[in-house]
Scaffold this motif. Structure first.
Motif, PDB file in Angstrom:
ATOM      1  N   ASP A  49      77.233 113.985  40.305  1.00  0.00           N
ATOM      2  CA  ASP A  49      76.409 112.976  39.627  1.00  0.00           C
ATOM      3  C   ASP A  49      76.024 111.847  40.584  1.00  0.00           C
ATOM      4  N   GLU A  83      73.207 110.909  41.741  1.00  0.00           N
ATOM      5  CA  GLU A  83      72.044 110.069  41.378  1.00  0.00           C
ATOM      6  C   GLU A  83      72.515 108.846  40.592  1.00  0.00           C
ATOM      7  N   ASP A  84      73.469 109.062  39.679  1.00  0.00           N
ATOM      8  CA  ASP A  84      73.987 107.949  38.870  1.00  0.00           C
ATOM      9  C   ASP A  84      74.640 106.896  39.761  1.00  0.00           C
ATOM     10  N   GLU A 136      72.046 104.960  41.767  1.00  0.00           N
ATOM     11  CA  GLU A 136      71.355 104.056  40.844  1.00  0.00           C
ATOM     12  C   GLU A 136      72.190 102.784  40.631  1.00  0.00           C
ATOM     13  N   GLU A 137      73.497 102.983  40.488  1.00  0.00           N
ATOM     14  CA  GLU A 137      74.403 101.850  40.285  1.00  0.00           C
ATOM     15  C   GLU A 137      74.409 100.926  41.510  1.00  0.00           C
ATOM     16  N   GLU A 139      72.016 100.582  43.680  1.00  0.00           N
ATOM     17  CA  GLU A 139      70.724  99.892  43.658  1.00  0.00           C
ATOM     18  C   GLU A 139      70.787  98.686  42.711  1.00  0.00           C
ATOM     19  N   ASP A 140      71.425  98.898  41.546  1.00  0.00           N
ATOM     20  CA  ASP A 140      71.598  97.792  40.593  1.00  0.00           C
ATOM     21  C   ASP A 140      72.433  96.657  41.198  1.00  0.00           C
ATOM     22  N   PHE A 141      73.475  97.028  41.948  1.00  0.00           N
ATOM     23  CA  PHE A 141      74.291  95.998  42.622  1.00  0.00           C
ATOM     24  C   PHE A 141      73.417  95.156  43.547  1.00  0.00           C
ATOM     25  N   ILE A 192      70.093  94.720  43.404  1.00  0.00           N
ATOM     26  CA  ILE A 192      69.146  93.911  42.623  1.00  0.00           C
ATOM     27  C   ILE A 192      69.867  92.698  42.046  1.00  0.00           C
ATOM     28  N   LYS A 243      79.607 118.814  36.560  1.00  0.00           N
ATOM     29  CA  LYS A 243      78.703 117.687  36.317  1.00  0.00           C
ATOM     30  C   LYS A 243      78.972 117.091  34.934  1.00  0.00           C
ATOM     31  N   ARG A 250      68.855  99.936  32.379  1.00  0.00           N
ATOM     32  CA  ARG A 250      69.476  99.411  33.609  1.00  0.00           C
ATOM     33  C   ARG A 250      69.296  97.902  33.684  1.00  0.00           C
ATOM     34  N   ARG A 304      72.211  95.003  33.706  1.00  0.00           N
ATOM     35  CA  ARG A 304      72.341  93.938  34.705  1.00  0.00           C
ATOM     36  C   ARG A 304      72.418  92.562  34.049  1.00  0.00           C
ATOM     37  N   ARG A 344      75.852  92.161  32.256  1.00  0.00           N
ATOM     38  CA  ARG A 344      76.957  92.065  33.209  1.00  0.00           C
ATOM     39  C   ARG A 344      77.092  90.645  33.754  1.00  0.00           C
TER      40      ARG A 344
END
Lengths: 130, 181
Positions: A106, A108-109, A112-113, A115-117, A119, B49, B127, B131, B134
């Protein structure tokens, strides 16, 4: 200033391995983090970073090698990144590396996380495949 | 022996059937989290997965029960632990992960509202919502207020929420989420 070493546990409490070195400025967080009480575990780590920034004032290389972390740990990661970002803005040298397993199912997940950090904290994180 | 109770437990067992690899009701503390977590990791080795996703969702929802359930159990060490139910069912194409626990009726509206917001958002909006949330001050023991958002992101499916009042003060809150294989 003392170094911090905490051996990670994959047992009753899943705590990450912590290695914060005051001589080299290299800090590592590895393994799994889904503890019951994240504030209790992470507060001494924030304190260490703040003390290093105030007293040692040398560059910091922060390496994340986390395989799995829960959402409350993610908030602590944000707090760490915010401390590092603040240091960078006031003239400190900071390098943040995130090591990941490109084969992970996983992935990609996870990317993505991260990337969020970036941002959320405005700090640059280097993605390093294992 | 209480024949009535014995036949009830048989009915309960049959209700779960062959496609329920896990059902648990009781206090959820670190030990239980670790035991069930390890069991899930083993159980789902043949679909890695989905397995990892089920594991992540389990951790978030089980920790929610242990922090926030209105039903509490006292353990031998006098620790006060949230109590609830955890269930996994397996179908050909997906797993369903379910939890259920008592919630104070006064607290339920905010949970329902949050779930409705989550289900109305696409992935990018989710997402962004994560953010934002959080950034709020931490909850109990460092809670990040984003457990349910993360569950929706991890599963890529909507949250199926149900609330049933049980008495004047409490409701039974259940959540089911599909994890595609």
């Amino acid at each position: 200033m003392e170094n911090i070493h905490i051996e990670g546990k994959h047992g009753v409490n899943f705590i990450p391995t912590v290695d914060f070195n005051a001589e080299t400025g290299v800090c590592e967080l590895a393994g799994e983090s889904y503890l019951e009480d994240t504030i209790e575990f992470y507060t001494p780590l924030y304190d260490w970073l703040k003390q290093y920034i105030e007293e040692v004032k040398k560059p910091i290389v922060f390496n994340f090698r986390l395989r799995y972390f829960n959402t409350s740990s993610s908030k602590c990661i944000i707090d760490i990144l915010n401390i590092l970002k603040k240091y960078e803005t006031t003239g400190g040298t900071v390098e943040v590396n995130w090591y990941y397993d490109a084969e992970e199912e996983d992935i990609e997940d996870e990317l993505e996380e991260i990337e969020d950090f970036m941002i959320e904290t405005n700090i640059k994180i280097n993605l390093v495949p294992n | 022996m209480d024949a009535q109770l014995n036949s009830n437990i048989l009915n309960l067992y049959r209700t779960f059937g062959d496609n329920t690899p896990l059902s648990y009701k009781g206090p959820i503390d670190d030990h239980i989290l670790q035991v069930i977590g390890t069991y899930i990791e083993g159980l789902l080795k043949h679909s890695p997965k989905a397995g990892k996703k089920v594991f992540k969702i389990f951790i978030e929802l089980a920790q929610n029960i242990s922090y926030y359930s209105a039903e509490r159990s006292k353990l031998a060490n006098n620790k006060d632990i949230g109590t609830g139910m955890v269930l996994i069912s397996e179908q050909a194409e997906y797993y369903t992960f379910m939890t259920g626990n008592l919630v104070k009726t006064d607290d339920i509206i905010s949970i329902i509202e949050k779930s409705e917001v989550i289900n109305s958002l696409d992935r990018e909006e989710l997402r962004e919502y994560k953010r934002e949330q959080r950034k709020l001050p931490p909850g109990k023991k460092g809670g990040a207020h984003i457990g349910l958002i993360q569950v929706a992101l991890t599963s890529s499916n909507p949250l199926d929420i149900e609330v049933n009042p049980v008495d004047e003060e409490h409701s039974f809150f259940s959540i089911a989420v599909k994890i595609d294989k």
